[in-house]
Design an enzyme around this catalytic site. Structure first.
Site, short mmCIF file in Angstrom:
data_model
loop_
_atom_site.label_atom_id
_atom_site.label_comp_id
_atom_site.label_asym_id
_atom_site.label_seq_id
_atom_site.Cartn_x
_atom_site.Cartn_y
_atom_site.Cartn_z
N GLU A 29 22.14 69.09 49.19
CA GLU A 29 22.61 67.71 49.01
C GLU A 29 22.29 66.86 50.24
OE1 GLU A 29 24.11 66.07 46.38
OE2 GLU A 29 23.61 67.82 45.19
N GLN A 83 35.29 85.07 64.56
CA GLN A 83 35.49 85.46 65.96
C GLN A 83 36.93 85.86 66.22
OE1 GLN A 83 32.86 85.62 67.96
NE2 GLN A 83 34.00 86.36 69.73
N GLN A 138 46.14 81.49 74.81
CA GLN A 138 45.60 80.15 74.64
C GLN A 138 44.18 80.16 74.06
OE1 GLN A 138 45.76 77.81 78.21
NE2 GLN A 138 48.00 77.65 78.21
N GLY A 195 12.07 68.04 48.55
CA GLY A 195 13.51 68.22 48.68
C GLY A 195 14.09 66.94 49.25
N SER A 196 14.17 66.87 50.58
CA SER A 196 14.63 65.64 51.21
C SER A 196 13.64 64.50 50.99
CB SER A 196 14.82 65.87 52.72
OG SER A 196 15.81 66.86 52.95
#
Length: 409
Positions: free
Chosen positions: A389, A362, A304, A135-136
């Site tokens: 990717e 969340q 906030q 892969g990588s």
């Protein structure tokens, strides 16, 4: 070459708004259904083809936009609509770009149109590079291509994995090893025409996210393709291999491998643009929800704790988009990525998508965890953007090597 500017021109705004309309009217209403079905959404791609959105002409226009912003603008809007459906529409692009950038004029004219088909007979294409053990680590690739000089054919054997559109594609582009001693420089790309014997679909993957995009193994057993299916042609390949052998003798394989990794830089901003679209979509859902959700007698955005999260989300999204635009412009302008700017854009945008979609869940609380709201799907879709990717770890490695000049491991 267009000058870099943050103000879009009228043509770009028109294209952006046109795609946004398709994403809102066609993609979003269908997104949950195709996510549940985990099937390739042929009807949605057909609708995109009918209006010219899924076509060679459209993507060529965006690819050759002199500012470099045509592709990221397109992808951000598509993936704002839905990542799975967006990848189903955009997935052919990687194979098409590999031919456009590496093929001869004749190969481009012959094969790229066959990747898209037309509005009455839609086709897709697949780019096949990753393997179960490569892969990588592209140097570990095992798929081999052997030249049969008597027949003027290349014989391909191996197994590819994580191939978008693999097995259902009309045209496959396969990366294979032609000279194992040269590492990544000993690789070449081949067109596998429709109906070629020996190519078959292996395992189809059932994924955490982007479920409407077809991802599968591609098995190659004595696949024979004509000599003219070698991208760029044999003369060009022989010249490139000769230069690579000479260079290996002088500087060693490490620097050759680094040079090969650098060629992937130009494609990474496009992936970053997809991640920006997902993040923006989740942020907008969370913002609207925070304005209308009332707790303790007031909208939750009055707190906030919620408002600051939204501020951070918007800031990260805008920063990610700017990194993508910069890298896209640099690639089009031929500016060298001296600090791995392509990897920067993909790294930051991918991490932003993952973070922002989690924050959106969340903010929605329990509702965000259910499939009644889209942020749950967006969060699942975003997870892949720190993996495919080039993982975030690989991006950091590429950037660290570029800025330090040290072969960091």
């Amino acid at each position: 070459m267009g000058e870099f500017a943050l103000e879009l021109n009228d043509d770009q705004k028109g294209v952006r708004d046109w795609i946004h309309g398709f994403a809102a009217d066609v993609m979003r209403p269908a997104a949950a259904e195709w996510d549940e079905r985990e099937e390739f959404p042929w009807p949605v791609v057909q609708e995109a083809a009918k209006i010219g959105l899924y076509s060679l002409d459209f993507y060529a226009q965006q690819f050759f936009d002199p500012t470099g912003l045509g592709v990221p603008l397109t992808l951000e809007e598509l993936f704002w609509g839905d990542a799975g459906l967006g990848l189903a529409i955009a997935g052919t692009g990687l194979a098409a770009i590999s031919v456009l950038t590496n093929g001869t004029e004749e190969q481009v004219g012959t094969w790229v149109p066959q990747m898209y088909g037309d509005a009455t007979d839609v086709k897709v294409a697949a780019f096949c590079s990753s393997e179960p053990d490569a892969g990588s680590d592209v140097s570990a690739m095992r798929t081999r291509a052997r030249y049969d000089e008597a027949a003027d054919e290349w014989v391909l054997n191996g197994t590819k994995t994580w191939a978008t559109n693999g097995g259902i594609a009309n045209v496959h582009v396969v990366v294979a090893v032609v000279d194992p001693d040269l590492g990544p420089k000993g690789h070449a790309s081949f067109i596998v025409p429709p109906g070629t014997r020996g190519l078959s679909q292996g395992q189809k993957f059932k994924k955490h996210g982007i479920r409407a995009s077809h991802t599968a193994e591609v098995v190659l057993q004595d696949v024979r393709v004509p000599g003219y299916c070698l991208l760029g042609g044999k003369e060009k390949l022989d010249e490139r291999l000769a230069r690579a052998r000479e260079r290996v003798g002088k500087v060693g394989g490490e620097r050759v491998a680094n040079a090969a990794m650098a060629t992937f830089e130009a494609s990474r901003p496009a992936v970053g643009a997809q991640a920006v679209g997902i993040a923006r979509a989740a942020y907008e859902v969370a913002l609207d929800y925070a304005k209308t959700r009332v707790q303790f007698g007031r909208p939750i955005i009055d707190n906030q704790g919620i408002a600051f999260q939204l501020a951070d989300m918007r800031t990260r999204i805008d920063a990610a988009r700017l990194l993508v635009w910069r890298a896209s412009w640099m690639a089009t302008a031929g500016k060298p990525f001296t600090a791995a700017e392509g990897s920067m854009s993909k790294l930051f945008a991918g991490e932003t998508a993952k973070t922002v979609t989690a924050q959106a869940m969340q903010i929605l609380g329990g509702n965000g965890y259910t499939r009644e709201y889209p942020v749950e799907r967006m969060h699942r879709d975003a997870a892949i953007y720190t993996i495919f990717e080039g993982t975030s770890e690989i991006q950091r490695l590429v950037i660290a090597r570029a800025v330090s000049g040290v072969p960091i491991r």
